[in-house]
Design an enzyme around this catalytic site. Structure first.
Site, PDB file in Angstrom:
ATOM      1  N   GLN A  99      48.577  35.319  36.075  1.00 48.44           N
ATOM      2  CA  GLN A  99      47.800  36.526  35.794  1.00 48.44           C
ATOM      3  C   GLN A  99      48.313  37.713  36.590  1.00 48.44           C
ATOM      4  O   GLN A  99      48.682  37.591  37.758  1.00 48.44           O
ATOM      5  CB  GLN A  99      46.320  36.273  36.124  1.00 48.44           C
ATOM      6  CG  GLN A  99      45.395  37.417  35.741  1.00 48.44           C
ATOM      7  CD  GLN A  99      43.937  37.096  36.039  1.00 48.44           C
ATOM      8  OE1 GLN A  99      43.582  35.950  36.273  1.00 48.44           O
ATOM      9  NE2 GLN A  99      43.095  38.107  36.035  1.00 48.44           N
ATOM     10  N   CYS A 105      41.387  36.964  32.962  1.00 52.04           N
ATOM     11  CA  CYS A 105      41.417  35.521  33.175  1.00 52.04           C
ATOM     12  C   CYS A 105      40.732  34.787  32.027  1.00 52.04           C
ATOM     13  O   CYS A 105      41.102  33.665  31.681  1.00 52.04           O
ATOM     14  CB  CYS A 105      40.766  35.152  34.500  1.00 52.04           C
ATOM     15  SG  CYS A 105      39.037  35.688  34.665  1.00 52.04           S
ATOM     16  N   HIS A 260      35.173  34.098  37.665  1.00 51.50           N
ATOM     17  CA  HIS A 260      36.521  33.760  37.233  1.00 51.50           C
ATOM     18  C   HIS A 260      36.461  32.705  36.133  1.00 51.50           C
ATOM     19  O   HIS A 260      35.480  31.965  36.018  1.00 51.50           O
ATOM     20  CB  HIS A 260      37.307  33.228  38.438  1.00 51.50           C
ATOM     21  CG  HIS A 260      38.787  33.154  38.239  1.00 51.50           C
ATOM     22  ND1 HIS A 260      39.516  34.147  37.635  1.00 51.50           N
ATOM     23  CD2 HIS A 260      39.683  32.181  38.580  1.00 51.50           C
ATOM     24  CE1 HIS A 260      40.799  33.800  37.624  1.00 51.50           C
ATOM     25  NE2 HIS A 260      40.919  32.611  38.182  1.00 51.50           N
ATOM     26  N   ASN A 284      43.785  27.217  37.176  1.00 50.18           N
ATOM     27  CA  ASN A 284      43.506  28.604  37.511  1.00 50.18           C
ATOM     28  C   ASN A 284      44.573  29.526  36.914  1.00 50.18           C
ATOM     29  O   ASN A 284      45.761  29.372  37.226  1.00 50.18           O
ATOM     30  CB  ASN A 284      43.484  28.753  39.042  1.00 50.18           C
ATOM     31  CG  ASN A 284      43.040  30.135  39.494  1.00 50.18           C
ATOM     32  OD1 ASN A 284      43.011  31.082  38.713  1.00 50.18           O
ATOM     33  ND2 ASN A 284      42.703  30.240  40.764  1.00 50.18           N
ATOM     34  N   TRP A 286      45.479  32.305  37.723  1.00 45.80           N
ATOM     35  CA  TRP A 286      46.262  33.009  38.736  1.00 45.80           C
ATOM     36  C   TRP A 286      47.610  32.334  38.977  1.00 45.80           C
ATOM     37  O   TRP A 286      48.534  32.955  39.501  1.00 45.80           O
ATOM     38  CB  TRP A 286      45.492  33.056  40.057  1.00 45.80           C
ATOM     39  CG  TRP A 286      44.344  33.999  40.074  1.00 45.80           C
ATOM     40  CD1 TRP A 286      43.981  34.877  39.081  1.00 45.80           C
ATOM     41  CD2 TRP A 286      43.394  34.180  41.130  1.00 45.80           C
ATOM     42  NE1 TRP A 286      42.859  35.578  39.463  1.00 45.80           N
ATOM     43  CE2 TRP A 286      42.486  35.182  40.710  1.00 45.80           C
ATOM     44  CE3 TRP A 286      43.235  33.604  42.388  1.00 45.80           C
ATOM     45  CZ2 TRP A 286      41.431  35.608  41.506  1.00 45.80           C
ATOM     46  CZ3 TRP A 286      42.175  34.027  43.178  1.00 45.80           C
ATOM     47  CH2 TRP A 286      41.281  35.019  42.749  1.00 45.80           C
TER      48      TRP A 286
END
Length: 298
Positions: A99, A105, A260, A284, A286
């Site tokens: 990300q 997200c 998130h 995740n 990220w």
């Protein structure tokens, strides 16, 4: 298992069949035809520039960043960034995604789930394009909107701020399918700014044409664990999200992030001591940050 104080809300989607829109009856977004536009660019020796989603602040959105930073944004093609860029390298994986500065997200968690179901992924990411053959700076992606599949054409100019990707960036420096797919989705929704916050369930539907079901963990069904296990076995797309307690993107001591979204990548029941334990595995968007409690790597 997830701690109750940070338990995400699972969301799942699956594809439906019937007399609805199909890939043979595509609607061309903004009436742009990918093959015609690419052929025109190739015949003239030009790289495509999309006037309907230009390399301009209007495509970013007026309030995504402070005005000073908006003026600093530069747009670059993958061919300017890498000597030998690829759309896809060694297959598509959720681990290709990291990300960027945009708070999407929710969309990337759905995209991570999509990579686990290749038969759905091919609907969204057409194979008739790339940087090696017939490259003309033009790409296209498909999304489900209001009962039909929509084909969205983009140019491959990506936004950068201070030399860093504003958008999602690939883990492998010369693989660009996540960045370009995100740009097409931003175009469909009007701007990158319109990706800055949203619902994972909406993205699951947009990527599949399916039906979504949500289970709030404050009042879950008594057989939620079995539902998740069955959904995983039947190859549903699944994700989960955490609520905002105070501020977004605050990582708790257990590794879970507030406000998130995550991809659910597995749900199983395992024998443990004298009974059974239900566990789920989440990813995740990220590209870093993990659950640190029981059943974690430690």
């Amino acid at each position: 298992m997830l701690a109750p104080s940070s338990a995400p809300t699972p969301e799942q989607g699956w594809q439906t069949a019937g007399a609805t829109g199909n890939l043979q009856n595509l609607r061309k977004f903004n009436s742009q035809d990918f093959k015609d536009l690419r052929a025109s660019c190739l015949s003239r020796g030009l790289l495509f520039e999309d006037a309907t989603f230009p390399a301009h602040i209007s495509s970013i959105g007026p309030t995504l960043l402070p005005e000073e930073k908006l003026r600093q944004i530069q747009w670059k093609r993958p061919t300017e960034l890498q000597r030998n860029p690829y759309l896809v390298m060694d297959g598509v994986s959720r681990f290709d995604i990291m990300q960027g500065e945009i708070g999407d997200c929710w969309m990337l968690a759905a995209l991570g789930s999509l990579t686990l179901r290749k038969q759905f992924l091919e609907n969204v990411l057409p194979k008739d394009q790339g940087f090696q053959d017939d490259y003309a700076g033009i790409f296209h992606f498909r999304f489900w909107q209001y009962g039909e599949w929509v084909d969205v054409v983009i140019d491959d100019r990506l936004p950068f701020l201070n030399g860093r990707y504003l958008s999602v960036h690939p883990r492998t420096s010369n693989e660009f399918w996540p960045s370009l797919l995100e740009k097409a989705y931003a175009k469909l929704r009007g701007s990158y700014q319109n990706l800055n916050g949203g619902y994972l369930s909406d993205a699951l539907v947009d990527f599949t044409g399916g039906v979504q079901v949500q289970f709030p963990l404050k009042d879950p069904p008594p057989d939620l664990e079995e539902i998740l296990k069955a959904a995983d076995k039947s190859r549903c797309l699944m994700g989960c999200s955490t609520s905002v307690q105070s501020r977004r993107n605050i990582e708790l001591r257990n590794g879970i992030v507030q406000g998130h979204a995550y991809t659910i990548t597995g749900a199983v029941k395992i024998p443990y001591k004298n009974g059974w334990k239900h566990i789920i595995r989440i990813w995740n968007p990220w590209g870093h940050g993990e659950w640190k409690g029981p059943w974690s790597d430690e």
